[in-house]
Design an enzyme around this catalytic site. Structure first.
Site, PDB file in Angstrom:
ATOM      1  N   ASP A 237     -30.900  16.635  22.898  1.00 39.84           N
ATOM      2  CA  ASP A 237     -30.892  15.309  22.246  1.00 39.84           C
ATOM      3  C   ASP A 237     -31.492  14.273  23.200  1.00 39.84           C
ATOM      4  OD1 ASP A 237     -28.604  15.601  19.843  1.00 39.84           O
ATOM      5  OD2 ASP A 237     -28.236  16.866  21.563  1.00 39.84           O
TER       6      ASP A 237
ATOM      7  N   PHE B 233     -25.562  25.962  15.315  1.00 43.47           N
ATOM      8  CA  PHE B 233     -24.445  25.105  15.730  1.00 43.47           C
ATOM      9  C   PHE B 233     -24.300  23.819  14.905  1.00 43.47           C
ATOM     10  CE2 PHE B 233     -22.769  21.609  18.354  1.00 43.47           C
ATOM     11  CZ  PHE B 233     -21.485  22.082  18.563  1.00 43.47           C
TER      12      PHE B 233
HETATM   13  C1  BDR Z   1     -28.331  22.387  18.405  1.00 41.38           C
HETATM   14  O1  BDR Z   1     -26.990  22.464  18.860  1.00 41.38           O
HETATM   15  C2  BDR Z   1     -26.778  21.607  19.944  1.00 41.38           C
HETATM   16  O2  BDR Z   1     -26.044  22.240  20.947  1.00 41.38           O
HETATM   17  C3  BDR Z   1     -28.140  21.164  20.404  1.00 41.38           C
HETATM   18  O3  BDR Z   1     -28.087  19.840  20.913  1.00 41.38           O
HETATM   19  C4  BDR Z   1     -28.994  21.263  19.170  1.00 41.38           C
HETATM   20  O4  BDR Z   1     -28.944  20.080  18.414  1.00 41.38           O
HETATM   21  C5  BDR Z   1     -28.981  23.742  18.578  1.00 41.38           C
HETATM   22  O5  BDR Z   1     -28.316  24.707  17.831  1.00 41.38           O
HETATM   23 CA    CA Z   2     -28.041  18.031  19.344  1.00 43.39          CA
END
Ligand code: BDR
Ligand code: CA
Length: 311
Positions: A15, A165
């Site tokens: 990010d 995620f």
């Molecule tokens: C996403 O999950 C977060 O850990 C990272 O910032 C990214 O947005 C990747 O799966």
């Molecule tokens: Ca992220």
């Protein structure tokens, strides 16, 4: 022509790179930053966004914190990837400016109302804030030009076997956003796993002679370690979130396909899986432009060139 954006994020190492690209490239006008609970707790992701803006000397960007939990699920964070702070690895300055006295959705509403033209929402964390925004301010939907998000995958997972995620954390929010009738651009794992940065390239960033580049090299070295586990088969670390901003700056560096994308919210093994109708089997509207490949070398060069702009 510049693209006006609001960045809704959960910093998070990748990010941070998305924010850095948005601040340094004239094709993008960053109107506001809002934070979501995801990689770390909401207090930490908000603090991290403000630490990053302090580091990069962009305290003029309005920042507001958002949701405390996902819509239905309890919050699960990714400290194993991003560390205890959510941005482990670098010595970042404490924030030296004030957060807006607004919630994330209030800041998004204010920003959209003040803009004479529609604004792009870039989402690099779970979609909770955006789902809440659409529920509270449906009349402002027409002020959203498009939603460009990192999340999901076509046939892959990085948190469960089939779930990425960001969508895993709040599948119900993602379902609301994906079915809102707003043009969508998706950066799934299929493209972000091609957007890897090699250790040698992180070392090159460390050689760039300014404090911001040094901090990012430290952050990337921390982030890279998690991705060294042989099970991933990576050569470096996948830079997920900056794919969104890069697409806005250089869409010609990507291969994309339009298709319907929806989210599974009921599956015992698959809750949070993005269901991508690549072969047009459902006849449902093609609501999403899905990024599938990237010119990796050009992407890494953009990151290096952007970091060189800091004095
Ligand atoms: C996403 O999950 C977060 O850990 C990272 O910032 C990214 O947005 C990747 O799966
Ligand atoms: Ca992220």
């Amino acid at each position: 022509m510049t693209t006006k954006i609001i960045l809704d994020c959960d910093p998070g190492h990748d990010d941070a790179l998305a924010m850095m690209l948005a601040l340094t490239n004239p094709e993008i006008e960053l109107l506001a930053v809002t934070t979501s609970a995801g990689n770390q707790t909401p207090e930490k992701t908000l603090n991290n966004a403000m630490r990053l803006l302090t580091l990069m000397h962009h305290q003029e960007i309005p920042v507001a914190g958002g949701n405390r939990t996902p819509l239905l699920k309890p919050l699960e964070t990714a400290g194993n990837v991003h560390g205890k702070s959510g941005l482990d690895g670098a010595d970042l300055p404490d924030p030296d400016f004030a957060v807006q006295p607004l919630t994330a959705i209030e800041l998004i509403a204010q920003t959209l109302r003040e803009s004479t033209t529609p604004v792009t929402l870039v989402v690099t964390g779970p979609m909770t804030n955006i789902a809440l925004f659409l529920r509270v301010y449906p009349e402002l939907k027409t002020k959203i030009a498009q939603i460009v998000y990192m999340g999901g995958a076509m046939g892959l997972g990085n948190w469960t076997p089939s779930v990425e995620f960001n969508i895993y954390v709040d599948p119900e929010a993602a379902k609301i956003v994906m079915n809102a009738g707003i043009p969508l651009v998706m950066a799934p794992l299929n493209v972000t796993h091609k957007a890897q940065i090699l250790k040698s390239e992180i070392a090159e960033i460390g050689q760039i002679d300014n404090p911001v580049a040094h901090a990012f090299a430290d952050l990337l070295n921390f982030f890279e370690r998690y991705h060294e586990a042989p099970k991933w088969g990576f050569k470096g670390a996948p830079l997920h979130d900056p794919c969104t901003i890069t697409w806005l700056i250089h869409p010609e560096w990507f291969k994309t396909e339009r298709m319907n994308v929806d989210v599974e919210t009921a599956g015992e093994l698959t809750r949070g899986e993005t269901v991508c109708d690549y072969y047009e089997l459902t006849g449902k509207p093609k609501n999403t432009e899905v990024l599938l490949d990237i010119d990796r070398a050009a992407f890494i060069q953009l990151i290096k060139d952007s970091l060189k702009t800091f004095g």
